[in-house]
Design a protein around this motif. Structure first.
Motif, short mmCIF file in Angstrom:
data_model
loop_
_atom_site.label_atom_id
_atom_site.label_comp_id
_atom_site.label_asym_id
_atom_site.label_seq_id
_atom_site.Cartn_x
_atom_site.Cartn_y
_atom_site.Cartn_z
N VAL A 199 0.76 10.23 8.32
CA VAL A 199 0.08 9.89 9.58
C VAL A 199 -0.19 11.18 10.35
O VAL A 199 0.68 11.73 11.00
CB VAL A 199 0.90 8.87 10.40
N GLY B 294 -0.93 10.94 17.21
CA GLY B 294 0.02 9.94 17.66
C GLY B 294 -0.39 8.53 17.32
O GLY B 294 -1.53 8.20 17.55
N PRO B 295 0.57 7.72 16.77
CA PRO B 295 1.90 8.12 16.33
C PRO B 295 1.84 9.23 15.29
O PRO B 295 0.91 9.25 14.48
CB PRO B 295 2.50 6.86 15.70
N ILE B 296 2.86 10.10 15.33
CA ILE B 296 2.97 11.16 14.34
C ILE B 296 3.99 10.74 13.28
O ILE B 296 4.54 9.64 13.34
CB ILE B 296 3.35 12.51 15.00
N GLU B 297 4.25 11.61 12.32
CA GLU B 297 5.33 11.38 11.36
C GLU B 297 6.68 11.50 12.06
O GLU B 297 6.84 12.35 12.95
CB GLU B 297 5.27 12.43 10.25
N PHE B 298 7.64 10.68 11.66
CA PHE B 298 8.98 10.74 12.25
C PHE B 298 9.98 11.28 11.25
O PHE B 298 9.86 11.03 10.05
CB PHE B 298 9.40 9.35 12.74
N GLN C 197 -2.68 11.69 12.65
CA GLN C 197 -3.52 11.49 13.82
C GLN C 197 -2.74 11.98 15.04
O GLN C 197 -1.54 12.24 14.95
CB GLN C 197 -3.88 10.01 13.93
N SER D 71 6.38 6.05 9.77
CA SER D 71 5.23 6.02 10.68
C SER D 71 4.01 5.37 10.03
O SER D 71 3.77 5.50 8.83
CB SER D 71 4.86 7.44 11.11
N GLN D 72 3.29 4.67 10.84
CA GLN D 72 2.08 3.97 10.39
C GLN D 72 1.11 3.98 11.57
O GLN D 72 1.51 3.77 12.71
CB GLN D 72 2.47 2.52 10.05
N SER D 73 -0.14 4.25 11.27
CA SER D 73 -1.13 4.26 12.34
C SER D 73 -1.31 2.86 12.90
O SER D 73 -1.45 1.90 12.14
CB SER D 73 -2.47 4.76 11.81
N HIS D 74 -1.33 2.77 14.24
CA HIS D 74 -1.58 1.48 14.89
C HIS D 74 -3.01 1.02 14.64
O HIS D 74 -3.35 -0.13 14.90
CB HIS D 74 -1.29 1.56 16.39
N PRO E 235 0.83 -1.19 0.00
CA PRO E 235 0.00 0.00 0.00
C PRO E 235 0.88 1.25 0.00
O PRO E 235 1.97 1.25 0.57
CB PRO E 235 -0.79 -0.12 1.31
N GLU F 225 -3.88 9.98 6.94
CA GLU F 225 -4.56 9.20 7.98
C GLU F 225 -4.99 10.12 9.11
O GLU F 225 -4.14 10.73 9.78
CB GLU F 225 -3.61 8.15 8.57
N GLU G 52 -3.33 -1.57 7.33
CA GLU G 52 -1.99 -2.01 6.93
C GLU G 52 -1.23 -2.55 8.15
O GLU G 52 -0.60 -3.61 8.09
CB GLU G 52 -1.20 -0.85 6.31
N ARG H 29 2.41 4.78 0.96
CA ARG H 29 2.65 5.43 2.25
C ARG H 29 1.65 6.56 2.46
O ARG H 29 1.48 7.42 1.61
CB ARG H 29 4.05 6.06 2.19
N LYS H 30 1.02 6.55 3.61
CA LYS H 30 0.11 7.64 3.94
C LYS H 30 0.73 8.53 5.01
O LYS H 30 1.50 8.05 5.85
CB LYS H 30 -1.21 7.08 4.45
N LEU I 182 14.29 7.91 12.26
CA LEU I 182 14.13 6.56 11.69
C LEU I 182 15.49 5.89 11.49
O LEU I 182 15.64 4.69 11.73
CB LEU I 182 13.34 6.62 10.38
N GLN I 183 16.48 6.69 11.09
CA GLN I 183 17.84 6.12 10.97
C GLN I 183 18.34 5.62 12.32
O GLN I 183 18.97 4.56 12.41
CB GLN I 183 18.81 7.18 10.43
N PRO J 173 9.12 6.62 17.47
CA PRO J 173 8.16 5.52 17.39
C PRO J 173 7.68 5.04 18.77
O PRO J 173 8.40 5.15 19.77
CB PRO J 173 8.95 4.44 16.66
N THR K 297 -0.98 1.94 22.95
CA THR K 297 -0.38 1.98 21.61
C THR K 297 0.72 0.92 21.48
O THR K 297 1.68 0.92 22.24
CB THR K 297 0.20 3.38 21.33
N GLN L 224 6.98 -0.12 15.07
CA GLN L 224 8.22 -0.47 14.35
C GLN L 224 8.80 -1.77 14.88
O GLN L 224 9.32 -2.58 14.08
CB GLN L 224 9.23 0.69 14.48
N MET M 96 13.05 -1.79 11.49
CA MET M 96 13.02 -0.86 12.63
C MET M 96 12.81 0.57 12.15
O MET M 96 12.27 1.41 12.88
CB MET M 96 14.32 -0.94 13.43
N ALA M 97 13.27 0.86 10.94
CA ALA M 97 13.15 2.22 10.38
C ALA M 97 11.90 2.38 9.52
O ALA M 97 11.81 3.31 8.72
CB ALA M 97 14.41 2.55 9.58
#
Lengths: 388, 388
Positions: A8, A12-16, A10, B28-31, A3, A334, B35, A5-6, A21-22, A203, B253, B257, B24-25
């Motif tokens: 995010v 929380g979780p927010i975008e990172f 909402q 972000s994805q909504s819980h 799918p 989302e 997906e 990538r959307k 992420l690294q 995360p 939550t 990841q 791990m990286a």
């Protein structure tokens, strides 16, 4: 098959950020190595700064594997000695009430003082509660993620200090840390609990708290049997003190990669003065709320009680919640549905924290993109945008 | 400035594969998104397979933010109803004893049956304990990471079933899941708890367990007040059942990841039959132990009680532990010090699990590299390797 990538958006979780992420992908490192001890040391020191606490004579930062919910158990199992203790929960929504449910496992005397929907609590009622009973703890949810109501912690703390100075003041800052001001030392707070996946920008998987010296002394002096093992701060505090001094220590294996990610995110958060960050996020929030207002949408919080972290807004008449959220999602954004009892089918929630609110490099504007997805979805669902 | 990457060859955290670190990286994805629900569904189903349980009429997999230590609270707070209940802890080292300390918070009647150092428990003593008292739970630490002793779960379970069929059998598999055989259904186990950062090959931050139908029914039927909030399986089971059916649900939550990373690691673990994996790891362990033997080092476990997961070996005479570990570390390999009371300054521990034991692509041989670092360090510290 995969799918798309959307975004995010909402609460929380927010975008990172890419750098966070690294850090999540940090190769294995021993939790007992000097290299990790140094990272954890830096992280704990910065966690204290996030809550505007000055030094270790004032406060103890606490970073554990877990979630915001675990923070409630930290309070219940470490700050409540006996089920006879009286606890006052100030409720501004679903999450305040859930915190109360947790505390009811540890005390038989949990009172809930609820605000009217969308509003902050009535301070005169708070005063009369404090005069009537000797509460050992007052809890307040800084931003109740269910309603988007922002509580005035400075005001509440001053009322509690005035009437009942020995009462511990506990703040649930899951949806406020790093987006709303928290003055741990100045407001003489006793315990602030938060989590990684909201404005802190890491995360999910971390419980992040800070305890006052008074709480630390109380916990370390406790002679009674602990109520559980993993959340027992009597075990954790010496370990956290060791790590903050740069030395590894062991009670349970810390989440190494998440700690690295928190360190990176706190570097970014603390790279400009916190107050500037809060001001900038406030502006993003006000602009977004104003735009939704022009679309004819009404927000859940009363005027003056809105947080910068999220917007909870009622649907216009005749808009089906599931259809709306699915349409916005199909446009790559989302959002979250309503969650507060009674009104949950009537509103939706949009988070605007962290990089989504503040990162405008390369033309990034997640909040504008979100606004457009909302507007287009409403129109496609037959809604007529007011002309003026 | 950045310290060179060292090979993490302690008994957890272990080395992680590139694909696990990439997961791990995961952005972000909504819980609450379909997906993520699909990823969590797959992960839970594979977790059940890891423990060789067949389906949801037999068992409930449990994946939470936390650590191995949290798993002890899951047992204590959900499986023990009253402090009068009698619990028998079979101890083969430091971690068994720590598990007992946790259970002592929930029961006033925790008996510990300790094995001799380096050995498994005495089965005739187990039989006499079971005949003397009506234990509601027997716990066994499959691999005690402090000593490297492997307990025989099949044997212990058969003894318990024979003498006290209603007693719940609880296994601490923190250092055994994915490296030693666990037959959840066949051996009629009731609760197996583990964590992410050892042979499961995922960064620390997850508590990973499986509960029998008997335990699930008991937990869901419980009417008494829960002992804590976050570790309350009465709250979690409906959420986990929903996710396993592909539908998101909420209590706290989940660590999105880390769940992705677990999914990726379980894909790899289950890509060949588990028994082949165990056999291959056993060979790596036997070879390594044989090589240390030729160096003149003696392992802590008695013959036949050695796990494949790690090697706990005594230092030769006149070798300073701190000097040794620091020298091995300077050669790019991180080992662990001794931890078992009484003998902890006399031995060291080497983990050989996951990719370090099994991945030989591009000439990779972490265990051989570790052996060479150990041998060279001993020689540099003045040790004379036996000539025969």
């Amino acid at each position: 098959m995969a799918p798309a990538r959307k975004l995010v958006m909402q609460p929380g979780p927010i975008e990172f950020s890419d750098s966070v992420l690294q850090a999540m992908a940090t190769p294995s490192q021993s939790h007992m190595s000097p290299e990790f001890a140094q990272v954890f040391q830096e992280t704990l020191i910065k966690t204290r700064s996030l809550f505007k606490s000055s030094n270790d004579s004032k406060s103890q930062p606490i970073v554990l594997a877990g979630s915001g919910t675990l923070g409630w158990d930290l309070v219940g199992s470490n700050l409540i000695d006996s089920p006879e203790e009286k606890i006052l929960v100030l409720s501004t929504g679903f999450f305040s009430d859930s915190f109360a449910q947790c505390l009811q496992l540890y005390s038989d005397n949990v009172d809930i003082l609820s605000a009217e929907l969308g509003n902050v609590i009535d301070y005169s009622k708070l005063e009369s509660h404090l005069k009537l009973k000797n509460y050992s703890i007052v809890t307040v949810t800084h931003v109740d993620t269910s309603t988007g109501v922002l509580s005035d912690i400075a005001k509440i703390a001053s009322v509690v200090k005035k009437i009942s100075p020995s009462t511990l003041i506990v703040v649930d800052a899951v949806c406020s840390a790093a987006v709303e001001d928290i003055e741990f030392d100045k407001w003489e707070l006793d315990f602030v609990l938060s989590a990684s996946q909201k404005a802190i920008g890491v995360p999910s998987g971390l419980s992040i708290s800070i305890a006052s010296k008074k709480v630390v002394d109380k916990v370390l002096a406790r002679k009674s049997r602990a109520k559980n093992f993993f959340a027992n701060l009597q075990r954790w505090i010496p370990v956290l003190v060791a790590y903050e001094s740069g030395k590894p220590a062991y009670f349970a294996t810390p989440p190494v990669q998440l700690v690295h990610a928190l360190n990176v995110s706190l570097n970014s958060i603390l790279s400009v003065p916190l107050d500037e960050r809060f001001k900038e996020n406030l502006k993003v929030s006000q602009d977004f709320k104003a735009k939704l207002g022009k679309l004819g949408l009404k927000v859940v919080p009363a005027s003056g009680a809105e947080t910068s972290a999220l917007t909870a807004a009622y649907f216009p008449e005749n808009i089906n919640p599931a259809e709306f959220l699915s349409k916005v999602s199909s446009k790559g954004v989302e959002l979250a549905s309503g969650i507060h009892q009674g009104i949950h089918p009537k509103y939706f929630r949009v988070g605007h924290m962290g990089v989504s609110a503040l990162d405008h490099t390369n033309g990034r504007d997640d909040v504008q993109k979100t606004y457009e997805a909302i507007k287009e979805s409403l129109i496609e669902l037959g809604y007529t945008v007011p002309t003026k």
